[in-house]
Each structure stands twice: as structure tokens, then as C-alpha cells.
Write a protein that holds these residues in place. Structure first.
Motif, PDB file in Angstrom:
ATOM      1  N   GLU A  75     -51.967 -35.418  78.164  1.00 16.06           N
ATOM      2  CA  GLU A  75     -52.055 -36.688  78.891  1.00 16.06           C
ATOM      3  C   GLU A  75     -53.243 -37.524  78.416  1.00 16.06           C
ATOM      4  O   GLU A  75     -53.128 -38.740  78.255  1.00 16.06           O
ATOM      5  N   LEU A  76     -54.372 -36.873  78.163  1.00 16.39           N
ATOM      6  CA  LEU A  76     -55.541 -37.600  77.658  1.00 16.39           C
ATOM      7  C   LEU A  76     -55.272 -38.193  76.281  1.00 16.39           C
ATOM      8  O   LEU A  76     -55.664 -39.332  75.996  1.00 16.39           O
ATOM      9  N   MET A  77     -54.599 -37.434  75.429  1.00 19.23           N
ATOM     10  CA  MET A  77     -54.297 -37.937  74.093  1.00 19.23           C
ATOM     11  C   MET A  77     -53.334 -39.122  74.174  1.00 19.23           C
ATOM     12  O   MET A  77     -53.466 -40.090  73.437  1.00 19.23           O
ATOM     13  N   LYS A  78     -52.357 -39.050  75.089  1.00 17.01           N
ATOM     14  CA  LYS A  78     -51.428 -40.166  75.264  1.00 17.01           C
ATOM     15  C   LYS A  78     -52.175 -41.419  75.717  1.00 17.01           C
ATOM     16  O   LYS A  78     -51.888 -42.517  75.250  1.00 17.01           O
ATOM     17  N   GLU A  79     -53.144 -41.255  76.603  1.00 14.39           N
ATOM     18  CA  GLU A  79     -53.937 -42.399  77.060  1.00 14.39           C
ATOM     19  C   GLU A  79     -54.725 -43.022  75.915  1.00 14.39           C
ATOM     20  O   GLU A  79     -55.026 -44.205  75.933  1.00 14.39           O
ATOM     21  N   ASP A  80     -55.039 -42.198  74.895  1.00 17.26           N
ATOM     22  CA  ASP A  80     -55.782 -42.682  73.733  1.00 17.26           C
ATOM     23  C   ASP A  80     -54.847 -43.225  72.645  1.00 17.26           C
ATOM     24  O   ASP A  80     -55.292 -43.531  71.546  1.00 17.26           O
ATOM     25  N   GLY A  81     -53.545 -43.313  72.947  1.00 14.43           N
ATOM     26  CA  GLY A  81     -52.613 -43.909  71.996  1.00 14.43           C
ATOM     27  C   GLY A  81     -51.775 -42.945  71.190  1.00 14.43           C
ATOM     28  O   GLY A  81     -50.977 -43.369  70.350  1.00 14.43           O
ATOM     29  N   TRP A  82     -51.917 -41.641  71.395  1.00 14.65           N
ATOM     30  CA  TRP A  82     -51.107 -40.658  70.683  1.00 14.65           C
ATOM     31  C   TRP A  82     -49.724 -40.597  71.318  1.00 14.65           C
ATOM     32  O   TRP A  82     -49.564 -40.811  72.512  1.00 14.65           O
ATOM     33  N   GLU A  83     -48.707 -40.289  70.511  1.00 12.83           N
ATOM     34  CA  GLU A  83     -47.341 -40.079  71.000  1.00 12.83           C
ATOM     35  C   GLU A  83     -46.970 -38.626  70.763  1.00 12.83           C
ATOM     36  O   GLU A  83     -47.312 -38.046  69.735  1.00 12.83           O
ATOM     37  N   VAL A  84     -46.244 -38.025  71.720  1.00  9.65           N
ATOM     38  CA  VAL A  84     -45.872 -36.621  71.627  1.00  9.65           C
ATOM     39  C   VAL A  84     -44.393 -36.516  71.292  1.00  9.65           C
ATOM     40  O   VAL A  84     -43.550 -36.969  72.066  1.00  9.65           O
ATOM     41  N   ASP A  85     -44.063 -35.924  70.131  1.00 11.61           N
ATOM     42  CA  ASP A  85     -42.672 -35.683  69.776  1.00 11.61           C
ATOM     43  C   ASP A  85     -42.122 -34.599  70.698  1.00 11.61           C
ATOM     44  O   ASP A  85     -42.814 -33.613  70.979  1.00 11.61           O
ATOM     45  N   GLU A  86     -40.908 -34.788  71.166  1.00 12.54           N
ATOM     46  CA  GLU A  86     -40.249 -33.815  72.045  1.00 12.54           C
ATOM     47  C   GLU A  86     -41.121 -33.485  73.256  1.00 12.54           C
ATOM     48  O   GLU A  86     -41.266 -32.338  73.650  1.00 12.54           O
ATOM     49  N   GLU A  87     -41.692 -34.518  73.838  1.00 15.33           N
ATOM     50  CA  GLU A  87     -42.626 -34.355  74.948  1.00 15.33           C
ATOM     51  C   GLU A  87     -41.992 -33.620  76.125  1.00 15.33           C
ATOM     52  O   GLU A  87     -42.620 -32.740  76.731  1.00 15.33           O
ATOM     53  N   ASP A  88     -40.752 -33.964  76.471  1.00 13.18           N
ATOM     54  CA  ASP A  88     -40.102 -33.328  77.619  1.00 13.18           C
ATOM     55  C   ASP A  88     -39.957 -31.823  77.412  1.00 13.18           C
ATOM     56  O   ASP A  88     -40.181 -31.037  78.330  1.00 13.18           O
ATOM     57  N   GLU A  89     -39.588 -31.415  76.192  1.00  8.00           N
ATOM     58  CA  GLU A  89     -39.450 -29.991  75.895  1.00  8.00           C
ATOM     59  C   GLU A  89     -40.794 -29.271  75.989  1.00  8.00           C
ATOM     60  O   GLU A  89     -40.884 -28.171  76.524  1.00  8.00           O
ATOM     61  N   LEU A  90     -41.832 -29.891  75.448  1.00  7.91           N
ATOM     62  CA  LEU A  90     -43.156 -29.280  75.490  1.00  7.91           C
ATOM     63  C   LEU A  90     -43.635 -29.131  76.931  1.00  7.91           C
ATOM     64  O   LEU A  90     -44.120 -28.069  77.333  1.00  7.91           O
ATOM     65  N   LYS A  91     -43.470 -30.182  77.728  1.00  3.47           N
ATOM     66  CA  LYS A  91     -43.899 -30.110  79.123  1.00  3.47           C
ATOM     67  C   LYS A  91     -43.093 -29.070  79.902  1.00  3.47           C
ATOM     68  O   LYS A  91     -43.642 -28.340  80.716  1.00  3.47           O
ATOM     69  N   ALA A  92     -41.785 -28.991  79.649  1.00  9.32           N
ATOM     70  CA  ALA A  92     -40.949 -27.991  80.332  1.00  9.32           C
ATOM     71  C   ALA A  92     -41.419 -26.579  79.986  1.00  9.32           C
ATOM     72  O   ALA A  92     -41.515 -25.712  80.859  1.00  9.32           O
ATOM     73  N   TRP A  93     -41.760 -26.360  78.712  1.00 11.20           N
ATOM     74  CA  TRP A  93     -42.241 -25.039  78.286  1.00 11.20           C
ATOM     75  C   TRP A  93     -43.568 -24.702  78.958  1.00 11.20           C
ATOM     76  O   TRP A  93     -43.764 -23.596  79.454  1.00 11.20           O
ATOM     77  N   LEU A  94     -44.476 -25.681  79.004  1.00 11.73           N
ATOM     78  CA  LEU A  94     -45.773 -25.448  79.645  1.00 11.73           C
ATOM     79  C   LEU A  94     -45.619 -25.231  81.149  1.00 11.73           C
ATOM     80  O   LEU A  94     -46.270 -24.355  81.732  1.00 11.73           O
ATOM     81  N   GLU A  95     -44.744 -25.999  81.780  1.00  7.11           N
ATOM     82  CA  GLU A  95     -44.531 -25.831  83.218  1.00  7.11           C
ATOM     83  C   GLU A  95     -43.898 -24.475  83.530  1.00  7.11           C
ATOM     84  O   GLU A  95     -44.210 -23.851  84.540  1.00  7.11           O
ATOM     85  N   ASP A  96     -43.019 -23.999  82.639  1.00 11.05           N
ATOM     86  CA  ASP A  96     -42.453 -22.657  82.803  1.00 11.05           C
ATOM     87  C   ASP A  96     -43.553 -21.606  82.698  1.00 11.05           C
ATOM     88  O   ASP A  96     -43.591 -20.649  83.474  1.00 11.05           O
ATOM     89  N   ARG A  97     -44.467 -21.781  81.751  1.00 11.68           N
ATOM     90  CA  ARG A  97     -45.605 -20.855  81.626  1.00 11.68           C
ATOM     91  C   ARG A  97     -46.449 -20.873  82.895  1.00 11.68           C
ATOM     92  O   ARG A  97     -46.912 -19.838  83.358  1.00 11.68           O
ATOM     93  N   LEU A  98     -46.638 -22.065  83.472  1.00  9.91           N
ATOM     94  CA  LEU A  98     -47.413 -22.176  84.717  1.00  9.91           C
ATOM     95  C   LEU A  98     -46.723 -21.441  85.863  1.00  9.91           C
ATOM     96  O   LEU A  98     -47.369 -20.727  86.635  1.00  9.91           O
ATOM     97  N   ARG A  99     -45.400 -21.625  85.972  1.00  9.10           N
ATOM     98  CA  ARG A  99     -44.662 -20.934  87.043  1.00  9.10           C
ATOM     99  C   ARG A  99     -44.772 -19.426  86.893  1.00  9.10           C
ATOM    100  O   ARG A  99     -44.987 -18.710  87.865  1.00  9.10           O
ATOM    101  N   ARG A 100     -44.610 -18.934  85.658  1.00  4.14           N
ATOM    102  CA  ARG A 100     -44.708 -17.486  85.433  1.00  4.14           C
ATOM    103  C   ARG A 100     -46.124 -16.990  85.662  1.00  4.14           C
ATOM    104  O   ARG A 100     -46.320 -15.877  86.132  1.00  4.14           O
ATOM    105  N   GLN A 101     -47.095 -17.820  85.356  1.00  4.58           N
ATOM    106  CA  GLN A 101     -48.490 -17.446  85.548  1.00  4.58           C
ATOM    107  C   GLN A 101     -48.810 -17.322  87.033  1.00  4.58           C
ATOM    108  O   GLN A 101     -49.619 -16.500  87.432  1.00  4.58           O
ATOM    109  N   ASP A 102     -48.173 -18.157  87.860  1.00  4.43           N
ATOM    110  CA  ASP A 102     -48.417 -18.112  89.296  1.00  4.43           C
ATOM    111  C   ASP A 102     -47.927 -16.810  89.917  1.00  4.43           C
ATOM    112  O   ASP A 102     -48.424 -16.387  90.945  1.00  4.43           O
ATOM    113  N   GLY A 103     -46.953 -16.169  89.266  1.00  8.34           N
ATOM    114  CA  GLY A 103     -46.474 -14.866  89.748  1.00  8.34           C
ATOM    115  C   GLY A 103     -47.344 -13.773  89.171  1.00  8.34           C
ATOM    116  O   GLY A 103     -48.479 -13.988  88.750  1.00  8.34           O
ATOM    117  N   ASP A 104     -46.810 -12.589  89.149  1.00  5.70           N
ATOM    118  CA  ASP A 104     -47.572 -11.455  88.627  1.00  5.70           C
ATOM    119  C   ASP A 104     -47.229 -11.136  87.185  1.00  5.70           C
ATOM    120  O   ASP A 104     -47.734 -10.165  86.637  1.00  5.70           O
TER     121      ASP A 104
END
Length: 110
Positions: A75-104
Motif C-alpha cells: 500500500e505504501l509503494m502504491k501511494e508512492d506511484g508503484w503499480e502491482v501486477d496481479e494485485e488481487d492475487e497477491l493480496k488474496a494470497w497474503l490474506e490467506d496467510r493471515l487467516r492461517r496464521q490466526d489459527g494454530d
């Protein structure tokens, strides 16, 4: 001269377009969000610009270790003008990691 900076980040390209006086040379540094090392330069005639590939540094790598930090860094890089290729896929992968991290479950990098 128009250049497209390309930084591979967690398997996804993050890009930023800039106007520079000249195309940077391999082994030189460009100033984007911070000073970055140029590892490759390719002329793209059909777009009339150069693709400039940058090396990830320790800060980039440390941001990728913790999913929350990686999301915030993107998000900080985007605010500085960077564009993320396949942003939705990357965010979905990171959010999945977060969900799994919240468990055991242990969280793997892939």
C-alpha cells in the motif's frame, strides 16, 4: 526518457514509470522510493521506453516475511506511484496467510 522500473516482489512485479534524463546502466543506482540497484535494462521499442529491472534489498525481503507488513508495504509503494501486477492475487494470497496464521497452523512461504 521514459522508463518503467520493475521490482519483483514476492513473485509479483511492482512497477513504476518515471522520466529520466537517460536510461540507467546495469550496475548503477536509480532513486525511486529509495536508492535501488539496476540489474538489467531492456529497450521496449513498441512502448518507446526502457524496462529497468531492480534488485530487491534487505528492506524488501524483510517486508515479505510477515503478511501484515507485506500488505502495508504494498500500500505504501502504491501511494508512492508503484503499480502491482496481479494485485488481487497477491493480496488474496497474503490474506490467506493471515487467516492461517490466526489459527494454530504454521504459515509457509508458498
Amino acid at each position: 526518457m521514459r522508463v518503467r522500473l520493475i521490482l519483483e516482489n514476492g513473485g509479483h512485479a511492482i512497477t513504476k514509470r518515471l522520466h529520466l534524463a537517460e536510461a540507467p546502466a546495469v550496475g548503477s543506482f536509480v532513486l525511486a522510493d529509495r536508492e535501488r540497484y539496476v540489474v538489467s535494462v531492456e529497450r521496449v521499442a513498441e512502448r518507446g521506453e526502457f524496462d529497468v529491472y531492480l534488485r530487491e534489498d534487505g528492506d524488501d525481503l524483510s517486508m515479505q516475511v510477515i503478511p501484515e507488513t507485506h500488505l502495508a508495504h504494498i500500500e505504501l509503494m502504491k501511494e508512492d506511484g508503484w503499480e502491482v501486477d496481479e494485485e488481487d492475487e497477491l493480496k488474496a494470497w497474503l490474506e490467506d496467510r493471515l487467516r492461517r496464521q490466526d489459527g494454530d497452523e504454521p504459515v509457509g512461504q508458498n
